[in-house]
Enzyme design. Structure first.
Site, PDB file in Angstrom:
ATOM      1  N   THR A 257       0.837  -1.193   0.000  1.00  0.00           N
ATOM      2  CA  THR A 257       0.000   0.000   0.000  1.00  0.00           C
ATOM      3  C   THR A 257       0.873   1.246   0.000  1.00  0.00           C
ATOM      4  O   THR A 257       2.083   1.185   0.200  1.00  0.00           O
ATOM      5  CB  THR A 257      -0.901   0.058   1.242  1.00  0.00           C
ATOM      6  OG1 THR A 257      -0.116   0.448   2.386  1.00  0.00           O
ATOM      7  CG2 THR A 257      -1.567  -1.280   1.516  1.00  0.00           C
ATOM      8  N   ASP A 258       0.242   2.374  -0.201  1.00  0.00           N
ATOM      9  CA  ASP A 258       0.919   3.642   0.048  1.00  0.00           C
ATOM     10  C   ASP A 258       0.625   4.061   1.488  1.00  0.00           C
ATOM     11  O   ASP A 258      -0.079   3.383   2.221  1.00  0.00           O
ATOM     12  CB  ASP A 258       0.466   4.690  -0.969  1.00  0.00           C
ATOM     13  CG  ASP A 258       1.506   5.782  -1.187  1.00  0.00           C
ATOM     14  OD1 ASP A 258       2.379   5.969  -0.321  1.00  0.00           O
ATOM     15  OD2 ASP A 258       1.448   6.456  -2.232  1.00  0.00           O
TER      16      ASP A 258
END
Length: 725
Positions: free
Chosen positions: A278-279
């Site tokens: 994920t970011d």
């Protein structure tokens, strides 16, 4: 080895597996509060013990405070890996960093032009070379995972992450992105000079409807596949090790919760087998920002079921705790956890971390070397775009008196942008010696006799300082170098409401133009800030999109003619705030209705860039007027340097489809080649086109090439051909 991975999975507890899926920022294990750490950074033994030993965290990222020396990085990593050695299975920690323009979080490293500047070189070989150096110097610090390249298309000129992209065109982004990925990874990511790449942000980043960072995009599936997917597909087909997810939402669905994108498309259709991360904090944001999950726990369920493998949490253990509950209550099967953990362990194995997490420092004698800096200087020179040069104002002469003015003249922030020693790049003027890494002012003054260069900033980036003083100084000189643009910023801190340059910079431009002195406008910026209110009065304009630490020298080389500029725009430079139309627009966006006027009227077109010499194109020809599914169409043209200086020319092939079942763009870039020609020299450049190179995505999401007529264009010349299936 597969046996080692399977053996570990068999013996790991559920808590240990979930720990591997957890990524924390170094802020979570350092002395001080997140975002307010003590400097110099020190690890907190109690926080480290909880993270690595108790929770079994599998990955750490980020720099924490500011760039650390190679020796300091190695010390930090040694402490982290020592803690990992105290766990039951002694699984090494995977460290990740944003080495987006060189090893920009390692003190003493070689910092390069940002991606948009590199795109202005139109030179895949140069991009590959710099990526190799970035991998070498990042691995010298002991870090094996790089969150780069950015493969988003930069389709909205106001987007604050535009400078992190390779521009607006799918073909250019694909070519340069593949070159960068290969430079990072090579053939073996366990090699001491290679690392794992992480193309980002999958999928659809770069075209937010408002231009603000992390705001919604609305992208039809056919456009998503035809424009935004191909660069990622090429990197994945070439073996990219990891992928980072787009923080935004597309058509109302946040990508972190979109199984169709993260599993059906990425895994099943593209065949990606690596790690998906994920970011920053984006699983929590499904609850707090996007509001599609009623709780954080529900957000974790959505993201894991969609297809993420590792959560950049990044500051607490909430992801681990929520995921543990979800598995223990039977909502998510442990077999699903095993799938992600296997990918994570496999990446660590492929990087060689189980056997040697960090290679000896003596294996990196070229860290920060003169050769590496020279490569950065050459790239910076190549990246500078000469947009206008009337009355031969450029190159400057060294017998002239020059006024250097404007807010970008004497700061390294306008040369480097964000992700430079700190996240926002806002401390670089204090961290670096401006004699070793000269600003534009220092670089220009260094070329001139003493007393011939005057300096009057006039304004800062937003406010007036002393414009009358700059006007008085202009009376003493022969020519003005006006340096306008932007300081450093990144992500949401760079979101703006007005694409025009700020009023203070406009006021300075008007005042100096009114002096009647020849003026050279140097734009140092991360996106095309509008200049249409005064551009027609300016005889010479140069654009430099964050050319890096060597940018001051490179700009001086171009200004004085020691280097002949050859950069080309990788974006369309708009003229007006509502004229944000890309070069590959539809015909209805550039055709007037009932003499209403043409709406497509950019300040400078995509692919534009001048030189101190001139080039002429002749004899555009085809090997056959008929392309079929079984033959090649070879398009060739002669290019001649008709001036008196050697120079580079980027030969660009565009193809227009006359009619199609979905409205075709007016033209698309289908190939480019960069050539170097001595004065008077002539060369023939060829492009080979296959049917698939003319394909588009239809309303059913399928790639098709329809029979019909086309036009090929190079350098103002055109020739027609047909395609028959």
């Amino acid at each position: 080895m597969a046996n080692r991975i399977q053996d570990l999975l068999t013996r790991m507890s559920l808590r240990e597996k979930i720990g591997q899926m957890t990524q924390l920022a170094i802020d979570a294990i350092a002395v001080g509060r997140p975002y307010r750490l003590e400097d110099p950074l020190e690890l907190d033994p109690h926080k480290l013990q909880e993270a690595i030993v108790t929770y079994g965290v599998g990955s750490i990222l980020n720099v924490g405070t500011q760039a650390h020396s190679v020796e300091r990085w190695r010390g930090i990593l040694a402490v982290i890996q020592k803690a990992a050695g105290q766990t039951r299975h002694r699984i090494p920690v995977l460290y990740g960093i944003d080495s987006v323009h060189g090893a920009n979080y390692v003190a003493g490293s070689t910092v390069f032009p940002q991606q948009l500047a590199l795109a202005s070189t139109w030179n895949p070989e140069r991009v590959n070379q710099l990526a190799q150096i970035a991998a070498y110097e990042t691995r010298a610090a002991g870090i094996p995972w790089n969150f780069s390249p950015v493969l988003n298309l930069g389709r909205h000129p106001a987007w604050p992450r535009l400078w992190e992209t390779f521009g607006e065109d799918v073909h250019l982004v694909g070519e340069l992105g593949l070159a960068m990925k290969r430079g990072y990874e090579g053939d073996d990511i366990s090699h001491p000079y290679r690392l794992a790449s992480c193309p980002k942000h999958f999928l659809g980043g770069g075209w937010p409807l408002t231009g603000q960072d992390r705001t919604p995009s609305w992208i039809p599936d056919s456009q998503l596949r035809e424009y935004f997917l191909p660069a990622f597909a090429r990197a994945i087909a070439d073996g990219a090790s990891t992928i980072m997810v787009n923080s935004g939402e597309i058509n109302g669905i946040p990508v972190h919760a979109n199984r169709e994108i993260l599993t059906t498309l990425l895994r099943e259709e593209l065949g990606f087998e690596g790690l998906v991360v994920t970011d920053w904090e984006d699983i929590r944001y499904l609850h707090t920002r996007h509001r599609i999950a009623a709780s954080h726990k529900e957000a974790v369920r959505m993201a894991v079921e969609a297809g993420i493998d590792m959560s950049m949490v990044p500051l607490d253990f909430s992801f681990s705790d929520c995921l543990l509950e979800l598995v223990e209550e039977g909502t998510i099967p442990e077999a699903r956890i095993d799938v992600s953990v296997r990918r994570i362990l496999q990446l660590k194995e492929s990087l060689g971390l189980f056997d040697q997490a960090v290679y000896p420092l003596e294996e990196y004698p070229d860290f920060g070397s003169a050769a590496h800096r020279n490569a950065s200087l050459e790239a910076a020179r190549e990246s500078i775009v000469l947009l206008k040069n009337e009355q031969s104002v450029l190159p400057l002469r060294k017998d002239q008196k020059i006024l250097v003015a404007g807010p970008a003249a004497h700061t390294l922030r306008s040369l480097n942008g964000g992700w430079t020693y700190t996240w926002q790049g806002d401390q670089i003027d204090e961290l670096l010696d401006k004699k070793e890494y000269p600003t534009v002012l220092n670089a220009v003054a260094g070329r001139m006799p003493e007393g011939q260069v005057y300096y009057a900033p006039g304004v800062d980036f937003e406010e007036r300082i002393d414009i009358p003083y700059a006007v008085r100084a202009a009376a003493e000189v022969d020519v003005i170098l006006l340096c306008l643009g932007e300081a450093s910023y990144t992500e949401f801190f760079g979101s703006i409401d007005d694409l025009y340059l700020p009023d203070a910079q406009h006021a300075l431009a008007y005042a100096l133009l009114n002096t009647g002195k020849p003026l050279v406008l140097l734009l140092l910026e991360g996106r095309p800030r509008l200049i249409s209110k005064f551009a027609d009065q300016v005889p010479a304009i140069l654009a430099a999109f964050y050319p890096g630490n060597e940018g001051g020298r490179a700009i001086a080389d171009v200004l004085f003619g020691d280097y002949n500029p050859g950069g080309k725009l990788p974006i369309t430079y708009p003229r007006y705030p509502n004229g944000l139309i890309p070069y590959d627009h539809k015909a209805t966006e550039s055709m007037p209705l009932q003499e209403s006027g043409v709406r497509y009227n950019p300040q400078f077109e995509f692919g534009h860039g001048l030189s101190y010499t001139t080039f002429a194109y002749h004899n555009l020809s085809l090997n056959t007027p008929e392309l079929t599914a079984h033959n090649l169409l070879v398009i060739s043209v002669e290019v001649q340097n008709t001036g008196d200086r050697a120079g580079h020319e980027t030969v660009q092939l565009y193809v227009s489809d006359h009619y199609a079942s979905l409205t075709p763009p007016v033209r698309r870039l289908r190939g480019f080649k960069k050539v170097f020609l001595e004065p008077g020299a002539l060369t023939r450049v060829e492009f080979a086109i296959r049917a698939r190179d003319l394909a588009f995505v239809d309303q059913n999401g399928e790639w098709i090439t329809e029979a019909g007529s086309f036009t090929a264009g190079i350098g103002g010349l055109t020739v027609d051909f047909n395609y028959s299936a």
